[in-house]
Design a protein around this motif. Sequence first.
Motif, mmCIF file in Angstrom:
data_model
loop_
_atom_site.group_PDB
_atom_site.id
_atom_site.type_symbol
_atom_site.label_atom_id
_atom_site.label_comp_id
_atom_site.label_asym_id
_atom_site.label_seq_id
_atom_site.Cartn_x
_atom_site.Cartn_y
_atom_site.Cartn_z
ATOM 1 N N ASN A 193 0.796 -1.227 0.000
ATOM 2 C CA ASN A 193 0.000 0.000 0.000
ATOM 3 C C ASN A 193 0.830 1.280 0.000
ATOM 4 O O ASN A 193 0.615 2.174 0.827
ATOM 5 N N LEU A 194 1.810 1.348 -0.897
ATOM 6 C CA LEU A 194 2.529 2.607 -1.100
ATOM 7 C C LEU A 194 1.519 3.659 -1.535
ATOM 8 O O LEU A 194 0.648 3.384 -2.364
ATOM 9 N N ALA A 195 1.644 4.874 -0.988
ATOM 10 C CA ALA A 195 0.649 5.922 -1.256
ATOM 11 C C ALA A 195 0.467 6.161 -2.758
ATOM 12 O O ALA A 195 -0.656 6.290 -3.255
ATOM 13 N N VAL A 196 1.583 6.177 -3.497
ATOM 14 C CA VAL A 196 1.493 6.467 -4.926
ATOM 15 C C VAL A 196 0.734 5.351 -5.654
ATOM 16 O O VAL A 196 -0.069 5.609 -6.569
ATOM 17 N N ASP A 197 0.945 4.101 -5.235
ATOM 18 C CA ASP A 197 0.235 2.971 -5.845
ATOM 19 C C ASP A 197 -1.254 3.000 -5.503
ATOM 20 O O ASP A 197 -2.101 2.732 -6.354
ATOM 21 N N VAL A 198 -1.548 3.299 -4.236
ATOM 22 C CA VAL A 198 -2.955 3.334 -3.816
ATOM 23 C C VAL A 198 -3.701 4.416 -4.589
ATOM 24 O O VAL A 198 -4.818 4.199 -5.085
ATOM 25 N N ARG A 199 -3.053 5.582 -4.775
ATOM 26 C CA ARG A 199 -3.680 6.655 -5.568
ATOM 27 C C ARG A 199 -3.957 6.174 -7.001
ATOM 28 O O ARG A 199 -5.025 6.433 -7.558
ATOM 29 N N THR A 200 -2.982 5.481 -7.583
ATOM 30 C CA THR A 200 -3.159 4.952 -8.955
ATOM 31 C C THR A 200 -4.394 4.060 -9.036
ATOM 32 O O THR A 200 -5.214 4.180 -9.953
ATOM 33 N N ILE A 201 -4.529 3.165 -8.055
ATOM 34 C CA ILE A 201 -5.678 2.236 -8.060
ATOM 35 C C ILE A 201 -6.977 2.992 -7.831
ATOM 36 O O ILE A 201 -7.988 2.739 -8.505
ATOM 37 N N GLY A 216 -4.573 8.176 -1.433
ATOM 38 C CA GLY A 216 -3.390 7.334 -1.244
ATOM 39 C C GLY A 216 -3.447 6.462 -0.009
ATOM 40 O O GLY A 216 -2.481 5.787 0.324
ATOM 41 N N LYS A 217 -4.607 6.458 0.687
ATOM 42 C CA LYS A 217 -4.743 5.606 1.877
ATOM 43 C C LYS A 217 -5.671 4.440 1.566
ATOM 44 O O LYS A 217 -6.776 4.628 1.074
#
Length: 344
Positions: free
Chosen positions: A44-52, A74-75
């Motif tokens: 759950n890296l913030a940048v990855d969560v934002r992408t999803i 991002g959370k």
Amino acid sequence: MALQPIIMHLDGSCRKGEIGSSLPPTDQLVSIDQPVGSGFKAKNLAVDVRTIQESLNKIAPMHGGPKVKLDVDGKCGPKTNKAITDFQVQQFGIKGADGLIEPGKQTIQRINQLLFSSLPVDPTTNEKIRVQLIAHIGLVAKAIHAAQANLMLALGPPSTVDLGRGRAIDRLDRHFALNALNPVQREKATRDILNVFNLYQQCLLLPPELELGFLGTGAFVADPTGDHRIAFAFANGFFRKGEIEDRRKIPMDRIYLGRRAFFALTDSELCAFIMLHEMAHFVGFPDKSYILDEGRGWFTDDTIKKLTTNQRLHNADSYAAFATECRTASANKPPYVKASNTSR
Ligand SMILES: [Zn+2]
């Protein structure tokens, strides 16, 4: 009635239908560096969560996107986790819903299938697509050559030296049920199948269709309509040179691979199998009857087992599966082959 193409949809089923485009465009493939979602593997890296979060928000609820848009913060909280699971349930069923999106795995692939651009692609993207296509064509060509060699061997005379003729005949029996035929019928059927694969080979040699602005690799072109389906071809399209489809004004003598769906797949083996399947629709049987979808799957699946010899000779997956076994020399069902009955 206008001739409709045979379309392979995202779930892998093939149906006749109109070519259309209904999903919102996005200009680049979605990717993440680390797993997103729930469970011990999730980073759950913030940048990855934002992408999803952004990607799921672009997907319509009918395809499993969230009914209420997610906050792109991002959370990975309860709402985002629920949205991930809901998307997986909608796309893959309960069994495919593990709540986790991993880089390069099926959930991110499906997101890309749904979102990959319908807009005209820039030259760099076009070149990437071309390179990807050529990589798969190597496997397709090997499968065709292996199938031809297998068929020649089966047609040849018995030999005191074991050249693999018995194995070649066994393969034809398992995939096409030729053992149900008398010797004369068997020889004719074997020649017919060989003719089909000789046409396959010619598909790879068709001159590039430069006016389509794409790829130029044999009969295969990227779908210029931006459709989100995996692939489509017109029945016996190989023999329809110069014929143009009414609605979209596209040539019928090409096999169309979806820019959103097909090119988002990263499994070369699966891509080659899909291409071998589409080629069967495209070339048809030597007597000009159509090769359609009588049943999808491997010869060990009930969907294929129940088919008669004649049905298998007119069934696209039987050709794709036979050529795949000839290439790999393994009778084991590959993991990407899915069994299903087909509605006609
Ligand atoms: Zn099909």
